[in-house]
Design a protein around this motif. Structure first.
Motif, short mmCIF file in Angstrom:
data_model
loop_
_atom_site.label_atom_id
_atom_site.label_comp_id
_atom_site.label_asym_id
_atom_site.label_seq_id
_atom_site.Cartn_x
_atom_site.Cartn_y
_atom_site.Cartn_z
N ARG A 169 0.84 -1.20 0.00
CA ARG A 169 0.00 0.00 0.00
C ARG A 169 0.88 1.25 0.00
O ARG A 169 1.86 1.33 0.73
N ARG A 170 0.47 2.22 -0.82
CA ARG A 170 1.14 3.52 -0.88
C ARG A 170 0.08 4.61 -0.79
O ARG A 170 -1.06 4.42 -1.20
N ARG A 171 0.50 5.79 -0.30
CA ARG A 171 -0.42 6.92 -0.14
C ARG A 171 0.21 8.15 -0.78
O ARG A 171 1.39 8.40 -0.60
N THR A 172 -0.61 8.91 -1.50
CA THR A 172 -0.13 10.16 -2.06
C THR A 172 -0.22 11.26 -1.01
O THR A 172 -0.83 11.08 0.05
N LYS A 173 0.33 12.40 -1.33
CA LYS A 173 0.17 13.57 -0.49
C LYS A 173 -1.25 14.10 -0.66
O LYS A 173 -1.88 13.87 -1.68
N THR A 174 -1.74 14.81 0.33
CA THR A 174 -3.06 15.43 0.24
C THR A 174 -2.94 16.71 -0.58
O THR A 174 -2.02 17.50 -0.37
N LYS A 175 -3.87 16.88 -1.51
CA LYS A 175 -3.96 18.12 -2.29
C LYS A 175 -5.09 18.94 -1.68
O LYS A 175 -6.26 18.68 -1.93
N PHE A 176 -4.73 19.90 -0.86
CA PHE A 176 -5.69 20.66 -0.09
C PHE A 176 -6.48 21.63 -0.97
O PHE A 176 -5.92 22.31 -1.83
N ARG A 177 -7.80 21.64 -0.73
CA ARG A 177 -8.72 22.57 -1.38
C ARG A 177 -8.54 22.59 -2.90
O ARG A 177 -8.35 23.64 -3.50
N ASP A 178 -8.65 21.42 -3.51
CA ASP A 178 -8.43 21.30 -4.95
C ASP A 178 -9.45 20.31 -5.52
O ASP A 178 -9.42 19.13 -5.19
N LEU A 179 -10.34 20.79 -6.38
CA LEU A 179 -11.34 19.92 -6.99
C LEU A 179 -10.79 19.15 -8.19
O LEU A 179 -11.43 18.23 -8.68
N ASN A 180 -9.62 19.51 -8.68
CA ASN A 180 -8.97 18.82 -9.79
C ASN A 180 -7.51 18.56 -9.42
O ASN A 180 -6.60 19.14 -10.00
N PRO A 181 -7.29 17.69 -8.43
CA PRO A 181 -5.92 17.49 -7.94
C PRO A 181 -5.02 16.81 -8.97
O PRO A 181 -5.45 15.94 -9.72
N ILE A 182 -3.79 17.25 -9.00
CA ILE A 182 -2.74 16.62 -9.82
C ILE A 182 -1.62 16.26 -8.85
O ILE A 182 -1.00 17.14 -8.25
N TRP A 183 -1.37 14.96 -8.70
CA TRP A 183 -0.36 14.53 -7.74
C TRP A 183 1.03 14.51 -8.34
O TRP A 183 1.98 14.87 -7.68
N ASP A 184 1.20 14.03 -9.56
CA ASP A 184 2.51 13.95 -10.20
C ASP A 184 3.53 13.27 -9.27
O ASP A 184 4.62 13.77 -9.06
N GLU A 185 3.10 12.16 -8.69
CA GLU A 185 3.97 11.39 -7.79
C GLU A 185 4.22 10.01 -8.38
O GLU A 185 3.36 9.45 -9.05
#
Length: 123
Positions: A21-37
């Motif tokens: 299991r892996r977890r991304t960072k939280t994208k705060f207050r973003d309705l169209n998050p882009i993680w790029d991780e």
């Protein structure tokens, strides 16, 4: 993506594959998050990869309540796994959690594998 009282969401993803299991960072207050991780998983048994499913679950991070809200999910079978260098960004629709879910959208992912020789074991 659902909105909080301020009209936004703070999303993160939990990705499961081959018992890891892996977890991304939280994208705060973003309705169209882009993680790029880049999330890496070690495959122990290459023969079992044909039966493995990559699962992505999206959550809304509720810092005040300390309980995250499930948003949506998607699953990928091994047929989308390509060798490094042949990958491309592919968008997949999110699966609704229930027939009453108001959440809709898609998630773009690049999935690839790196074929590396295992280091020799020392005796």
């Amino acid at each position: 993506m659902p909105k909080d009282g301020k009209g936004t969401a703070s999303a993160y993803a939990i990705v499961d594959f081959d018992g890891q299991r892996r977890r991304t960072k939280t994208k705060f207050r973003d309705l169209n998050p882009i993680w790029d991780e880049k999330l890496e998983f070690l495959v122990h048994d290459i023969e079992s990869i044909a039966t493995e499913i990559l699962k992505i679950n999206l959550y809304n991070d509720k810092k005040k309540r300390k309980i995250s809200t499930f948003l949506d999910k998607m699953k990928l079978a091994d047929s989308v796994f390509v060798k490094v260098g042949a990958e491309s960004l592919v968008y997949y629709p999110l699966e609704k959690n229930s027939v009453f879910s108001q959440i809709k959208g898609e998630i773009g992912v690049k999935v690839f594998y790196v074929d590396e020789e295992a280091p020799p074991t020392s005796m």
